[in-house]
Design a protein around this motif. Structure first.
Motif, PDB file in Angstrom:
ATOM      1  N   SER A 154       0.734  -1.150   0.151  1.00  0.00           N
ATOM      2  CA  SER A 154      -0.069   0.026   0.081  1.00  0.00           C
ATOM      3  C   SER A 154       0.900   1.208  -0.067  1.00  0.00           C
ATOM      4  O   SER A 154       0.500   2.179  -0.823  1.00  0.00           O
ATOM      5  CB  SER A 154      -1.045  -0.042   1.043  1.00  0.00           C
ATOM      6  N   GLU A 155       1.762   1.359   0.803  1.00  0.00           N
ATOM      7  CA  GLU A 155       2.771   2.431   0.840  1.00  0.00           C
ATOM      8  C   GLU A 155       3.470   2.828  -0.406  1.00  0.00           C
ATOM      9  O   GLU A 155       3.712   3.782  -0.824  1.00  0.00           O
ATOM     10  CB  GLU A 155       3.726   2.325   1.906  1.00  0.00           C
ATOM     11  N   LYS A 156       3.911   1.675  -1.127  1.00  0.00           N
ATOM     12  CA  LYS A 156       4.561   1.768  -2.263  1.00  0.00           C
ATOM     13  C   LYS A 156       3.715   2.292  -3.492  1.00  0.00           C
ATOM     14  O   LYS A 156       4.176   3.249  -4.123  1.00  0.00           O
ATOM     15  CB  LYS A 156       5.100   0.192  -2.606  1.00  0.00           C
ATOM     16  N   LEU A 157       2.365   1.820  -3.631  1.00  0.00           N
ATOM     17  CA  LEU A 157       1.734   2.324  -4.537  1.00  0.00           C
ATOM     18  C   LEU A 157       1.181   3.783  -4.216  1.00  0.00           C
ATOM     19  O   LEU A 157       1.105   4.728  -5.155  1.00  0.00           O
ATOM     20  CB  LEU A 157       0.337   1.550  -4.531  1.00  0.00           C
ATOM     21  N   ILE A 158       0.991   4.179  -2.967  1.00  0.00           N
ATOM     22  CA  ILE A 158       0.301   5.602  -2.535  1.00  0.00           C
ATOM     23  C   ILE A 158       1.536   6.576  -2.806  1.00  0.00           C
ATOM     24  O   ILE A 158       1.516   7.726  -3.251  1.00  0.00           O
ATOM     25  CB  ILE A 158      -0.026   5.705  -1.121  1.00  0.00           C
ATOM     26  N   SER A 159       2.806   6.039  -2.759  1.00  0.00           N
ATOM     27  CA  SER A 159       4.279   6.957  -2.680  1.00  0.00           C
ATOM     28  C   SER A 159       4.496   7.346  -4.405  1.00  0.00           C
ATOM     29  O   SER A 159       4.655   8.148  -4.866  1.00  0.00           O
ATOM     30  CB  SER A 159       5.198   6.477  -2.134  1.00  0.00           C
ATOM     31  N   ASP A 160       4.186   6.190  -5.329  1.00  0.00           N
ATOM     32  CA  ASP A 160       4.631   6.205  -6.527  1.00  0.00           C
ATOM     33  C   ASP A 160       3.332   6.846  -7.310  1.00  0.00           C
ATOM     34  O   ASP A 160       3.851   7.238  -8.641  1.00  0.00           O
ATOM     35  CB  ASP A 160       5.165   4.894  -7.095  1.00  0.00           C
ATOM     36  N   LEU A 161       2.279   6.617  -7.055  1.00  0.00           N
ATOM     37  CA  LEU A 161       1.307   7.013  -7.910  1.00  0.00           C
ATOM     38  C   LEU A 161       0.405   7.881  -7.048  1.00  0.00           C
ATOM     39  O   LEU A 161      -0.508   7.315  -6.355  1.00  0.00           O
ATOM     40  CB  LEU A 161       0.545   5.581  -8.345  1.00  0.00           C
ATOM     41  N   PRO A 162       0.611   9.111  -7.138  1.00  0.00           N
ATOM     42  CA  PRO A 162      -0.094  10.097  -6.083  1.00  0.00           C
ATOM     43  C   PRO A 162      -1.433  10.267  -6.098  1.00  0.00           C
ATOM     44  O   PRO A 162      -1.795  10.557  -4.872  1.00  0.00           O
ATOM     45  CB  PRO A 162       0.738  11.451  -6.634  1.00  0.00           C
ATOM     46  N   TYR A 163      -1.913  10.053  -7.070  1.00  0.00           N
ATOM     47  CA  TYR A 163      -3.382  10.197  -7.172  1.00  0.00           C
ATOM     48  C   TYR A 163      -4.156   9.014  -6.492  1.00  0.00           C
ATOM     49  O   TYR A 163      -5.352   8.919  -6.166  1.00  0.00           O
ATOM     50  CB  TYR A 163      -4.026   9.999  -8.612  1.00  0.00           C
ATOM     51  N   ILE A 164      -3.447   7.942  -6.080  1.00  0.00           N
ATOM     52  CA  ILE A 164      -4.174   6.866  -5.388  1.00  0.00           C
ATOM     53  C   ILE A 164      -4.012   7.203  -4.006  1.00  0.00           C
ATOM     54  O   ILE A 164      -3.024   7.700  -3.244  1.00  0.00           O
ATOM     55  CB  ILE A 164      -3.150   5.606  -5.406  1.00  0.00           C
ATOM     56  N   TYR A 165      -5.310   7.300  -3.179  1.00  0.00           N
ATOM     57  CA  TYR A 165      -5.417   7.683  -1.877  1.00  0.00           C
ATOM     58  C   TYR A 165      -5.263   6.638  -1.043  1.00  0.00           C
ATOM     59  O   TYR A 165      -4.998   6.658   0.162  1.00  0.00           O
ATOM     60  CB  TYR A 165      -6.982   8.383  -1.877  1.00  0.00           C
ATOM     61  N   SER A 166      -5.925   5.461  -1.289  1.00  0.00           N
ATOM     62  CA  SER A 166      -5.812   4.225  -0.157  1.00  0.00           C
ATOM     63  C   SER A 166      -5.934   3.025  -1.150  1.00  0.00           C
ATOM     64  O   SER A 166      -6.269   3.152  -2.348  1.00  0.00           O
ATOM     65  CB  SER A 166      -6.749   4.220   0.771  1.00  0.00           C
ATOM     66  N   VAL A 167      -5.363   1.852  -0.556  1.00  0.00           N
ATOM     67  CA  VAL A 167      -5.277   0.696  -1.330  1.00  0.00           C
ATOM     68  C   VAL A 167      -5.848  -0.582  -0.292  1.00  0.00           C
ATOM     69  O   VAL A 167      -5.630  -0.449   0.744  1.00  0.00           O
ATOM     70  CB  VAL A 167      -3.754   0.265  -1.646  1.00  0.00           C
ATOM     71  N   GLY A 168      -6.701  -1.290  -1.071  1.00  0.00           N
ATOM     72  CA  GLY A 168      -7.127  -2.536  -0.391  1.00  0.00           C
ATOM     73  C   GLY A 168      -6.569  -3.934  -1.017  1.00  0.00           C
ATOM     74  O   GLY A 168      -6.402  -4.013  -2.210  1.00  0.00           O
ATOM     75  N   ILE A 169      -6.079  -4.587  -0.120  1.00  0.00           N
ATOM     76  CA  ILE A 169      -5.495  -5.771  -0.671  1.00  0.00           C
ATOM     77  C   ILE A 169      -6.173  -7.326  -0.036  1.00  0.00           C
ATOM     78  O   ILE A 169      -6.091  -7.266   1.256  1.00  0.00           O
ATOM     79  CB  ILE A 169      -3.833  -6.023  -0.501  1.00  0.00           C
ATOM     80  N   LYS A 170      -6.421  -8.156  -0.875  1.00  0.00           N
ATOM     81  CA  LYS A 170      -7.226  -9.327  -0.340  1.00  0.00           C
ATOM     82  C   LYS A 170      -6.494 -10.376  -1.112  1.00  0.00           C
ATOM     83  O   LYS A 170      -6.484 -10.551  -2.360  1.00  0.00           O
ATOM     84  CB  LYS A 170      -8.812  -9.302  -0.919  1.00  0.00           C
ATOM     85  N   GLN A 171      -6.186 -11.423  -0.233  1.00  0.00           N
ATOM     86  CA  GLN A 171      -5.633 -12.604  -0.736  1.00  0.00           C
ATOM     87  C   GLN A 171      -6.879 -13.847  -1.038  1.00  0.00           C
ATOM     88  O   GLN A 171      -7.596 -14.225   0.013  1.00  0.00           O
ATOM     89  CB  GLN A 171      -4.754 -13.375   0.285  1.00  0.00           C
ATOM     90  N   LYS A 172      -7.177 -14.124  -2.119  1.00  0.00           N
ATOM     91  CA  LYS A 172      -8.102 -15.077  -2.283  1.00  0.00           C
ATOM     92  C   LYS A 172      -7.579 -16.454  -2.722  1.00  0.00           C
ATOM     93  O   LYS A 172      -6.973 -16.970  -3.924  1.00  0.00           O
ATOM     94  CB  LYS A 172      -8.940 -14.664  -3.692  1.00  0.00           C
ATOM     95  N   LEU A 173      -7.670 -17.517  -1.843  1.00  0.00           N
ATOM     96  CA  LEU A 173      -7.019 -18.728  -2.206  1.00  0.00           C
ATOM     97  C   LEU A 173      -7.621 -19.535  -3.284  1.00  0.00           C
ATOM     98  O   LEU A 173      -8.895 -19.275  -3.554  1.00  0.00           O
ATOM     99  CB  LEU A 173      -7.072 -19.491  -0.898  1.00  0.00           C
ATOM    100  N   PRO A 174      -6.710 -20.191  -3.907  1.00  0.00           N
ATOM    101  CA  PRO A 174      -5.283 -20.778  -4.015  1.00  0.00           C
ATOM    102  C   PRO A 174      -4.604 -19.815  -4.323  1.00  0.00           C
ATOM    103  O   PRO A 174      -3.214 -19.760  -4.014  1.00  0.00           O
ATOM    104  CB  PRO A 174      -5.436 -22.102  -4.195  1.00  0.00           C
ATOM    105  N   SER A 175      -4.810 -19.049  -5.417  1.00  0.00           N
ATOM    106  CA  SER A 175      -3.527 -18.215  -6.166  1.00  0.00           C
ATOM    107  C   SER A 175      -3.765 -16.795  -6.779  1.00  0.00           C
ATOM    108  O   SER A 175      -2.994 -16.370  -7.384  1.00  0.00           O
ATOM    109  CB  SER A 175      -3.315 -19.069  -7.303  1.00  0.00           C
TER     110      SER A 175
END
Length: 330
Positions: A154-175
């Motif tokens: 999340s920090e990487k995306l917000i820093s490198d792409l300024p228009y991104i305000y927040s990021v949600g990440i979800k892991q969906k098993l299995p891959s």
């Protein structure tokens, strides 16, 4: 035997005679108490002589019960019971050890062999393409899905792409990894001395510098401030940050009410905070206490005002009192 008895009696009599001879010159007899005690002692000695064991203290009988002797059959039953308990405990410990071993094996496999990242799904951005986001996304394929560090991604995306305000990440098993990006609801901007514009979000993170025009959608000008050496992707410093907290409060109430009609805001001090409605009605809100209530009351008055005069232009005062005042500007 009789001779011995007689000898003892004679001896006692002789002792009395001696005593009497000593007292005889006075015509006295031994005291009565002395005579009774002597007689009692003589009777006691005689009884002891006749029956030596008659006055011995009887031995106390033991009150403890003898231990119950187990039969051979009872001993066998007790032994078998102990063996069954030991066998049961061995089985339980064996099962627990097996379960623990399986958990360890599955954990190791999950982080090394199973659940590898094969698919990355990206959504939510209107400013960046999925390819642009993917190019800076620090998630590698064929790496463990469970080892993804959501915070660092999340920090990487917000820093490198300024228009991104927040990021949600979800892991969906299995891959599969699902990445959802959110952009600011409102873009705030200042007009620079060279007639360019600098965009930032409500955290003062700079989104764009040297823009030729204001934002096309939901852009709100922050007036009466200037930024010091803004850098895209980093938070900006104000040349005078005395009103920064008040400005942040105004931004927050615009976001919470989703006031898309707001076109500008500014602060002249703790009790002088303003939001501009459609570039024609300036709403004076006073201090930052109960901002949401005061803004809702102001918007209700603006709605009535628009009904009677859609082109109304002036100052609307809604500082928390019972009455709201509108002063038209001519």
């Amino acid at each position: 035997m009789k001779k011995n008895k007689q000898t003892k009696l004679n001896k006692n009599d002789s002792e009395l005679d001696v005593l009497n001879s000593e007292l005889g010159s006075f015509g006295l007899e031994p005291p009565k108490h002395y005579r009774q005690e002597r007689a009692s002692n003589q009777a006691y000695k005689q009884r002891e002589y006749d029956n030596p064991g008659a006055h011995k203290t009887p031995k106390k009988r033991s009150t403890s019960k003898p231990e119950t002797q187990l039969t051979k059959e009872q001993k066998m039953k007790r032994h078998k019971k102990k063996r069954r308990l030991k066998k049961k405990f061995r089985i339980i410990f064996s099962v627990l050890a097996l379960v623990l071993a399986l958990i360890v094996i599955m954990t190791v496999l999950s982080f090394t062999v199973l659940f590898k990242t094969e698919n990355i799904e990206i959504s939510g951005s209107t400013t960046y393409t999925n390819e642009q986001i993917s190019s800076v996304l620090p998630i590698e394929k064929n790496k463990s899905l469970l080892l993804i560090n959501k915070s660092s991604v999340s920090e990487k995306l917000i820093s490198d792409l300024p228009y991104i305000y927040s990021v949600g990440i979800k892991q969906k098993l299995p891959s599969t990894v699902i990445v959802t990006v959110n952009e600011p609801s409102f873009l705030y901007y200042v007009k620079n001395n060279d007639n360019t514009y600098t965009y930032f979000d409500d955290t003062f993170k700079v989104v764009k510098i040297n823009a030729e025009s204001p934002p096309d959608k939901n852009g709100i000008e922050v007036q009466k401030i200037a930024l010091s050496n803004p850098v895209e992707g980093e938070k900006a410093a104000l040349t005078d940050d005395s009103t920064k907290n008040d400005l942040s409060a105004l931004m927050a109430v615009i976001d919470s009410t989703y006031m898309t009609e707001a076109t500008a805001l500014y602060s002249d001090g703790d009790n002088e905070n303003y939001i501009v409605y459609e570039n024609r009605i300036t709403i004076k809100l006073g201090d930052t206490k109960n901002l949401e209530d005061k803004l809702y009351a102001a918007l209700a008055s603006v709605e009535k005002l628009n009904t009677s005069n859609p082109e109304a232009n002036g100052l609307l005062t809604s500082t928390g009192g019972k009455q709201i005042y509108f002063t038209e500007q001519k």
